[in-house]
Design a protein around this motif. Sequence first.
Motif, PDB file in Angstrom:
ATOM      1  N   ALA A 117      13.493  -1.513 -13.345  1.00 47.53           N
ATOM      2  CA  ALA A 117      13.219  -2.960 -12.982  1.00 47.53           C
ATOM      3  C   ALA A 117      13.562  -3.761 -14.453  1.00 47.53           C
ATOM      4  N   LEU A 118      14.051  -4.856 -14.461  1.00 42.34           N
ATOM      5  CA  LEU A 118      14.312  -5.953 -15.508  1.00 42.34           C
ATOM      6  C   LEU A 118      13.488  -7.182 -15.219  1.00 42.34           C
ATOM      7  N   ARG A 155       0.646  -1.249  -0.017  1.00 42.07           N
ATOM      8  CA  ARG A 155       0.023   0.163  -0.021  1.00 42.07           C
ATOM      9  C   ARG A 155       0.947   1.310  -0.033  1.00 42.07           C
ATOM     10  N   GLY A 156       2.185   1.136  -0.021  1.00 44.71           N
ATOM     11  CA  GLY A 156       2.894   2.284  -0.304  1.00 44.71           C
ATOM     12  C   GLY A 156       3.148   3.057  -1.245  1.00 44.71           C
ATOM     13  N   LYS A 157       3.714   4.070  -1.358  1.00 43.26           N
ATOM     14  CA  LYS A 157       3.921   4.913  -2.581  1.00 43.26           C
ATOM     15  C   LYS A 157       5.370   4.962  -2.963  1.00 43.26           C
ATOM     16  N   GLU A 158       6.111   4.274  -2.588  1.00 40.61           N
ATOM     17  CA  GLU A 158       7.496   4.223  -2.508  1.00 40.61           C
ATOM     18  C   GLU A 158       8.076   3.728  -4.080  1.00 40.61           C
ATOM     19  N   ARG A 159       7.712   4.433  -5.036  1.00 38.59           N
ATOM     20  CA  ARG A 159       8.154   4.301  -6.564  1.00 38.59           C
ATOM     21  C   ARG A 159       9.418   5.175  -6.846  1.00 38.59           C
ATOM     22  N   SER A 160      10.480   4.501  -7.171  1.00 35.21           N
ATOM     23  CA  SER A 160      11.688   5.102  -7.041  1.00 35.21           C
ATOM     24  C   SER A 160      11.990   5.277  -8.557  1.00 35.21           C
ATOM     25  N   PRO A 200       6.284 -15.351  -8.433  1.00 33.18           N
ATOM     26  CA  PRO A 200       4.787 -14.434  -7.929  1.00 33.18           C
ATOM     27  C   PRO A 200       4.434 -14.138  -6.516  1.00 33.18           C
ATOM     28  N   TRP A 201       5.167 -14.853  -5.789  1.00 30.97           N
ATOM     29  CA  TRP A 201       5.113 -14.537  -4.214  1.00 30.97           C
ATOM     30  C   TRP A 201       5.906 -13.454  -3.861  1.00 30.97           C
ATOM     31  N   LEU A 202       6.807 -12.694  -4.485  1.00 30.96           N
ATOM     32  CA  LEU A 202       7.616 -11.775  -3.967  1.00 30.96           C
ATOM     33  C   LEU A 202       6.919 -10.676  -3.536  1.00 30.96           C
ATOM     34  N   ASN A 203       7.106 -10.186  -2.416  1.00 25.94           N
ATOM     35  CA  ASN A 203       6.353  -8.885  -1.679  1.00 25.94           C
ATOM     36  C   ASN A 203       6.844  -7.704  -2.039  1.00 25.94           C
ATOM     37  N   ALA A 204       5.895  -6.952  -2.819  1.00 28.17           N
ATOM     38  CA  ALA A 204       6.035  -5.460  -3.435  1.00 28.17           C
ATOM     39  C   ALA A 204       6.852  -4.741  -2.128  1.00 28.17           C
ATOM     40  N   ALA A 205       6.530  -4.870  -0.964  1.00 30.08           N
ATOM     41  CA  ALA A 205       7.444  -4.194   0.215  1.00 30.08           C
ATOM     42  C   ALA A 205       8.755  -4.531   0.188  1.00 30.08           C
ATOM     43  N   THR A 206       8.881  -5.721  -0.198  1.00 26.91           N
ATOM     44  CA  THR A 206      10.359  -6.074  -0.041  1.00 26.91           C
ATOM     45  C   THR A 206      11.137  -5.508  -0.962  1.00 26.91           C
ATOM     46  N   CYS A 207      10.650  -5.301  -2.264  1.00 27.36           N
ATOM     47  CA  CYS A 207      11.317  -4.469  -3.237  1.00 27.36           C
ATOM     48  C   CYS A 207      11.816  -3.141  -3.120  1.00 27.36           C
ATOM     49  N   ALA A 208      10.587  -2.277  -2.248  1.00 30.84           N
ATOM     50  CA  ALA A 208      10.721  -1.013  -1.822  1.00 30.84           C
ATOM     51  C   ALA A 208      12.028  -1.068  -0.692  1.00 30.84           C
ATOM     52  N   TYR A 261       8.287   0.152  -9.325  1.00 30.78           N
ATOM     53  CA  TYR A 261       9.123   0.659 -10.197  1.00 30.78           C
ATOM     54  C   TYR A 261       8.374   1.183 -11.433  1.00 30.78           C
ATOM     55  N   PRO A 262       8.641   2.905 -11.565  1.00 35.18           N
ATOM     56  CA  PRO A 262       7.888   3.191 -12.678  1.00 35.18           C
ATOM     57  C   PRO A 262       8.437   2.931 -13.994  1.00 35.18           C
ATOM     58  N   ARG A 263       9.555   2.375 -14.275  1.00 30.70           N
ATOM     59  CA  ARG A 263      10.071   1.978 -15.162  1.00 30.70           C
ATOM     60  C   ARG A 263      10.477   0.482 -15.270  1.00 30.70           C
TER      61      ARG A 263
END
Length: 204
Positions: free
Chosen positions: A16-17, A6-11, A118-126, A54-56
Motif C-alpha cells: 500500500a502507498l 473483521r477479516g484476516k485477508e492481509r495479502s 477516512p471513510w474507506l472500508n477495509a473490506a472494500t480494499c480486501a 496490507y502488511p506493508r
Amino acid sequence: MSCEFRGKERSPEIVALIMAAGVSRRFGSDKRRARLNDGRTLLETTLATASQVYPRCWLVTRPEDDLGEALVAYNDLLRMAAPHAGNGLGGSLGDAFRELISQQDNAVAAAVILADMPWLNAATCASLNRHAGPGRIVMPRHQEKRGHPVLFGRDLWPALAELKEGEGARGVVQANRQAVHVIDVDDAGIWRDVDFPEDLSNGG
C-alpha cells in the motif's frame, strides 16, 4: 460509513502507498492532523484502515514533514519522501513508484490510497485485492462513480515512475485501458474525501 473490518485477508503480495504529501491549501491547515468525531486524526484513521489489509504500508510525505507524534502506534509503517510533491499528486506518485522499483519490492501490485479518505472500508480494499495482478489496474466503482484505492500491477510501475507532475495517474490509466478492471462496491468511502473543514462533519 464504517471502516470496521473483521477479516484476516492481509495479502503480502500487495503493498500500500498512503499518499499524504499534499499541502492542504483548500483545508487551510494540515488536514492530516484534523480530528474526526471519534477523536482520531484523519491520517490515523486512514492508516488504521490500510494496516488491517496490507502488511506493508508506505506513507508518502513531503521531505520536510515531521509526523512522529501521529505515527506512534504504527511501528511497522514504512516512510517514503516525495521530493516532487510540490508538483501535485503525479509528482508524489512518480517519486513513490521510483522508490518501490529501487527497493525491488516483490509485490504483484501496489494499492494507491489517498490519506484524506477516512471513510474507506477495509473490506472494500480486501475485495479489490482479489482482482489484482501484475498487468492489471483495478479500481472501485460505487453508484457509477469511480474512486480509490486504485491497484496498479507491477507491470505498470515503470510508466508510473515516469510521472513528474500533474493531478495523478490518469494518463497512465488512459494509455492502458485494456488493463483496467472496474469493480462495483457498496462503499461511498471510495470517493468521499476531505478538502474543507466542513467535510469532516458531513462525511460521517
